[in-house]
Structures are given as C-alpha cells and as structure tokens.
Design a protein around this motif. Structure first.
Motif, PDB file in Angstrom:
ATOM      1  N   ASP A  57       0.874  -1.165   0.000  1.00 47.87           N
ATOM      2  CA  ASP A  57       0.000   0.000   0.000  1.00 47.87           C
ATOM      3  C   ASP A  57       0.911   1.214   0.000  1.00 47.87           C
ATOM      4  O   ASP A  57       1.456   1.610   1.031  1.00 47.87           O
ATOM      5  N   TRP A  58       1.107   1.766  -1.191  1.00 47.52           N
ATOM      6  CA  TRP A  58       2.076   2.843  -1.369  1.00 47.52           C
ATOM      7  C   TRP A  58       1.675   4.099  -0.608  1.00 47.52           C
ATOM      8  O   TRP A  58       2.537   4.794  -0.059  1.00 47.52           O
ATOM      9  N   GLU A  59       0.374   4.415  -0.572  1.00 51.91           N
ATOM     10  CA  GLU A  59      -0.082   5.619   0.115  1.00 51.91           C
ATOM     11  C   GLU A  59       0.159   5.550   1.616  1.00 51.91           C
ATOM     12  O   GLU A  59       0.623   6.504   2.222  1.00 51.91           O
ATOM     13  N   LYS A  60      -0.175   4.421   2.207  1.00 55.34           N
ATOM     14  CA  LYS A  60      -0.060   4.267   3.667  1.00 55.34           C
ATOM     15  C   LYS A  60       1.331   3.793   4.096  1.00 55.34           C
ATOM     16  O   LYS A  60       1.614   3.724   5.287  1.00 55.34           O
ATOM     17  N   ARG A  61       2.152   3.430   3.118  1.00 51.09           N
ATOM     18  CA  ARG A  61       3.490   2.885   3.393  1.00 51.09           C
ATOM     19  C   ARG A  61       3.400   1.681   4.330  1.00 51.09           C
ATOM     20  O   ARG A  61       4.046   1.616   5.369  1.00 51.09           O
ATOM     21  N   THR A 112      10.279   3.522   0.115  1.00 50.91           N
ATOM     22  CA  THR A 112      10.932   2.237  -0.095  1.00 50.91           C
ATOM     23  C   THR A 112      10.813   1.329   1.120  1.00 50.91           C
ATOM     24  O   THR A 112      11.213   1.720   2.225  1.00 50.91           O
ATOM     25  N   PRO A 113      10.286   0.100   0.942  1.00 45.60           N
ATOM     26  CA  PRO A 113      10.305  -0.842   2.072  1.00 45.60           C
ATOM     27  C   PRO A 113      11.741  -1.269   2.370  1.00 45.60           C
ATOM     28  O   PRO A 113      12.504  -1.566   1.458  1.00 45.60           O
ATOM     29  N   VAL A 114      12.114  -1.261   3.659  1.00 44.86           N
ATOM     30  CA  VAL A 114      13.485  -1.582   4.047  1.00 44.86           C
ATOM     31  C   VAL A 114      13.571  -2.791   4.976  1.00 44.86           C
ATOM     32  O   VAL A 114      14.654  -3.349   5.161  1.00 44.86           O
ATOM     33  N   SER A 115      12.442  -3.204   5.560  1.00 45.43           N
ATOM     34  CA  SER A 115      12.454  -4.397   6.403  1.00 45.43           C
ATOM     35  C   SER A 115      11.031  -4.910   6.589  1.00 45.43           C
ATOM     36  O   SER A 115      10.062  -4.199   6.324  1.00 45.43           O
ATOM     37  N   ILE A 133      15.336  -5.668   3.752  1.00 47.33           N
ATOM     38  CA  ILE A 133      14.987  -5.582   2.332  1.00 47.33           C
ATOM     39  C   ILE A 133      16.002  -4.636   1.689  1.00 47.33           C
ATOM     40  O   ILE A 133      16.039  -3.447   1.998  1.00 47.33           O
ATOM     41  N   LEU A 134      16.831  -5.185   0.815  1.00 44.19           N
ATOM     42  CA  LEU A 134      17.901  -4.414   0.181  1.00 44.19           C
ATOM     43  C   LEU A 134      17.654  -4.278  -1.320  1.00 44.19           C
ATOM     44  O   LEU A 134      17.055  -5.152  -1.943  1.00 44.19           O
ATOM     45  N   ARG A 135      18.159  -3.206  -1.892  1.00 47.75           N
ATOM     46  CA  ARG A 135      18.094  -2.966  -3.338  1.00 47.75           C
ATOM     47  C   ARG A 135      16.676  -3.097  -3.904  1.00 47.75           C
ATOM     48  O   ARG A 135      16.471  -3.623  -4.999  1.00 47.75           O
ATOM     49  N   LEU A 148       6.921  -5.199 -12.349  1.00 49.62           N
ATOM     50  CA  LEU A 148       7.399  -6.040 -11.261  1.00 49.62           C
ATOM     51  C   LEU A 148       8.164  -5.216 -10.246  1.00 49.62           C
ATOM     52  O   LEU A 148       8.614  -4.107 -10.524  1.00 49.62           O
ATOM     53  N   CYS A 149       8.274  -5.791  -9.044  1.00 52.95           N
ATOM     54  CA  CYS A 149       9.136  -5.250  -7.998  1.00 52.95           C
ATOM     55  C   CYS A 149      10.110  -6.352  -7.624  1.00 52.95           C
ATOM     56  O   CYS A 149       9.797  -7.539  -7.711  1.00 52.95           O
ATOM     57  N   ALA A 150      11.305  -5.943  -7.201  1.00 52.72           N
ATOM     58  CA  ALA A 150      12.338  -6.911  -6.857  1.00 52.72           C
ATOM     59  C   ALA A 150      13.180  -6.374  -5.705  1.00 52.72           C
ATOM     60  O   ALA A 150      13.218  -5.168  -5.460  1.00 52.72           O
ATOM     61  N   ALA A 151      13.841  -7.292  -5.018  1.00 51.58           N
ATOM     62  CA  ALA A 151      14.710  -6.918  -3.905  1.00 51.58           C
ATOM     63  C   ALA A 151      15.578  -8.110  -3.541  1.00 51.58           C
ATOM     64  O   ALA A 151      15.373  -9.222  -4.023  1.00 51.58           O
TER      65      ALA A 151
END
Length: 186
Positions: A57-61, A112-115, A133-135, A148-151
């Motif tokens: 959920d990009w708006e609410k992060r 950006t999600p980080v964990s 969550i890296l890269r 797509l999304c990747a990490a």
C-alpha cells in the motif's frame, strides 16, 4: 443496472485504494542459506520451489508478505547430502513439507520498504523473524514488459530455536538466509 455498475466501480476503486498485490516469480525467487561447517567452511544450499504474494500500500506505506517454500526442494549440489538434509536430522520434510513466512508489518524509509517483521514457521515451530529488504526496485521488465518489484532479502536466524539442533556446534547454530525476490504485479 446503475446500482450494479456503481457497486462494481466502488469495489474497483476500493481495491486500488488498498494497494497493489504482486505474485512472487518462482523462477527468480530462490532462497539460499549459509551455515558454518566444523569451523572450517561455509556451506550453502538453496530451495528450488517457492510461492507467495506481496501486498504494498504505497499511500499508507504498509504492506504484507505471504511466502511458502517447499522443504523437499532443497538442493545442496549432491543427492546424498540432499537426502540427509531432508531427513529428521534437519528439515524432516516427510512431517513438515513446507516452510512459511508471513509478515503483516513492513517498514518503509520514504517510499521504499526496508524491512519486514513477520513469523517464520519451520519444523512446525513459529518464531518472529525480521528480514532486511535491500536494493528494492520496481519497474517494467525489459523482456516481457510486465510490471514487477524486486529486492534482495537478508536475515540471520538460529536453527536451534526451531528445534533443528542436530550436530551443534559442529554445524553452526547461526544460519544466514539470502533471497533474491522478483514479483509481478497482479
């Protein structure tokens, strides 16, 4: 008819307000683990079969992850070693065919999600596990033109906390987990 069309529009609008769902690409999401062996080397293995979804959920992060690994898809590079790791000494795949990770809490840094903080279930034991969550990146795949999304995901856990204590301390308790993840937008 207008009521049905209006209701359908509300459902579609609500779905997009709730964020986006991505399905993990099993061909490009292959968990690798590293474990110390007798104090001499670091041994690596991976799992060949994974499935899952990621909700963002990009708006609410915020977001969530549901992910399953088929335990009997373990590959150590040698058939005899694979069979030993599938045995009750380690993954006991006959009794516990899947490994699952569920996270209802993703932490963002800006957009950006980080964990992710979730629960890993291994050998029937569920324990909290936080992953980094890296890269993290999203975009259009250059070949199939799908979104797509990747990490890269990283975590360290203690196998004994899940009841996997055979050969401690010769085979180290600490296990480093590395997962390249690619997921296509539904």
């Amino acid at each position: 008819m207008k009521v049905v069309a209006g209701f359908a529009f509300l459902l579609l609008a609500a779905g997009s307000a709730w964020g986006d769902t991505y399905t993990i690409d099993p061909n490009h999401t292959l968990p690798v683990f590293e474990v110390g062996h007798l104090g001499f080397s670091t041994q690596r293995g991976r799992f060949e079969q994974t499935a899952g979804t990621i909700h963002l959920d990009w708006e609410k992060r915020t977001g969530s992850v549901t992910w399953t690994i088929q335990a009997d898809s373990i590959d150590m590079g040698q058939a005899k070693w694979n069979e030993h790791l599938k045995s009750p000494d380690f993954f006991n795949v006959a009794s516990f065919p899947t490994i699952t990770y569920r996270a209802e809490r993703l932490q963002f840094q800006g957009d950006t999600p980080v964990s992710a903080e979730g629960e890993l279930t291994l050998l029937g034991v569920a324990r909290p596990v936080k992953v980094s969550i890296l890269r993290f990146t999203c975009g259009t795949h250059p070949i199939n033109h799908k979104e797509l999304c990747a990490a890269d995901i990283e975590a360290t856990l203690k196998r004994s906390e899940f009841g996997m204590s055979k050969y401690l301390p010769g085979v180290s308790d600490a296990v480093r987990v590395l997962v390249p993840v690619e997921a296509y937008k539904d």
